[in-house]
Design an enzyme around this catalytic site. Structure first.
Site, PDB file in Angstrom:
ATOM      1  N   ASP A   1     104.850  31.969  25.710  1.00 10.52           N
ATOM      2  CA  ASP A   1     104.868  31.029  27.051  1.00 10.52           C
ATOM      3  C   ASP A   1     104.293  30.173  27.651  1.00 10.52           C
ATOM      4  O   ASP A   1     102.849  30.236  27.738  1.00 10.52           O
ATOM      5  CB  ASP A   1     105.070  32.043  28.013  1.00 10.52           C
ATOM      6  CG  ASP A   1     106.483  33.403  28.133  1.00 10.52           C
ATOM      7  OD1 ASP A   1     107.445  32.861  26.745  1.00 10.52           O
ATOM      8  OD2 ASP A   1     106.175  34.332  28.146  1.00 10.52           O
TER       9      ASP A   1
ATOM     10  N   ASP B   1     118.285  37.130  30.294  1.00  6.30           N
ATOM     11  CA  ASP B   1     117.502  37.579  32.074  1.00  6.30           C
ATOM     12  C   ASP B   1     117.540  38.532  32.003  1.00  6.30           C
ATOM     13  O   ASP B   1     119.099  38.369  33.241  1.00  6.30           O
ATOM     14  CB  ASP B   1     116.193  36.764  32.104  1.00  6.30           C
ATOM     15  CG  ASP B   1     115.838  36.024  31.654  1.00  6.30           C
ATOM     16  OD1 ASP B   1     114.944  36.352  30.332  1.00  6.30           O
ATOM     17  OD2 ASP B   1     115.368  35.093  32.294  1.00  6.30           O
TER      18      ASP B   1
END
Length: 256
Positions: A11, A135
């Site tokens: 990330d 998600d």
């Protein structure tokens, strides 16, 4: 049985690799800086990771140059396939990432807002290049709903239905991120991983929750995932890709 893949995830925020829990936000102080993305990529290249995923969580116009630079430098030095996501809103964004050295493009929030983005990318670059990242969060009502904007905005979609629709539009792979399990190290969410894996004919990558080496075998077996994605346990050296690969072989899962 197809070979199972082990995929570290980076990330990237403002040019650095970060980690948090349950999609903690940078502006809220919910992220911890881990290190330089290219240096970490080289580590995973040496460990012979099957793939590497970059998520640009800055995802802004000023951050775009940062992630393109990271991809270019990584592609010059590493030989594993690279997947890049974050802020991909148009086919031109996909092209820029692929030209920088990415092998696959991950779409998420923009695809929910404009599902035709999946179709356009698949038609232009091929389904094998388009990854739908979902998600998902279990709501108090017990539904696995799709969230966008870094887990902040609930949508009308349930995870299984959106996965099916994404594949119909041309996605060649699903990455299923459990918001509930993200960074908690308590194990992957087996139930929703299995449901999505059974609902679509393309590979499903389980993401969120890896804390023990046993968790990888659990989600590949009971969760029927085709690949496993993890971050913290690899970044902090709690285990290595070769260790996970050897463990999975011992458990009867073929790996690359």
């Amino acid at each position: 049985m197809l070979a199972k893949r082990i995929i570290p995830c980076l990330d990237v925020h403002a040019g650095k690799v970060t980690r948090g829990q349950q999609f903690g936000r940078a502006e809220a102080g919910g992220l911890t800086e881990v290190g330089d993305p290219v240096a970490l990529a080289l580590r995973y290249n040496e460990q012979m990771a099957d793939e590497l995923v970059f998520f640009d969580i800055t995802a802004s116009s000023e951050g775009r140059r940062n992630i393109l630079d990271v991809i270019e430098r990584t592609a010059d030095q590493c030989f594993m396939p690279l997947t890049v996501g974050g802020g991909i809103r148009a086919v031109d964004d996909m092209r820029a990432m692929l030209n920088a050295g990415a092998d696959k493009i991950s779409v998420n929030s923009a695809a929910v807002a404009n599902p035709d983005l999946i179709r356009a990318g698949s038609e232009r670059f091929g389904a094998q290049c388009i990854v739908l990242s979902i998600d998902a969060k279990r709501t108090p009502a017990g539904l696995w709903k799709v969230f966008t904007h870094g887990g902040r905005k609930e949508t009308e979609w349930e995870a299984e239905a959106w996965a099916v629709r994404g594949v119909e539009l041309g996605a060649g792979e699903i990455v299923l991120n459990s918001i509930n399990a993200d960074g908690m190290k308590t194990g992957f969410d087996i139930e929703i991983t299995r449901r999505v894996s059974e609902a679509v004919p393309v590979p499903v990558v389980a993401s969120g929750g890896a804390g023990k080496i046993e968790h990888f075998a659990e989600v590949l077996g009971a969760g029927k995932a085709d690949a496993v994605l993890a971050a913290s346990v690899f970044h902090y050296g709690e285990m290595t890709v070769p260790q996970v690969r050897e463990y999975l072989k011992q458990q009867g899962f073929p790996t690359r």
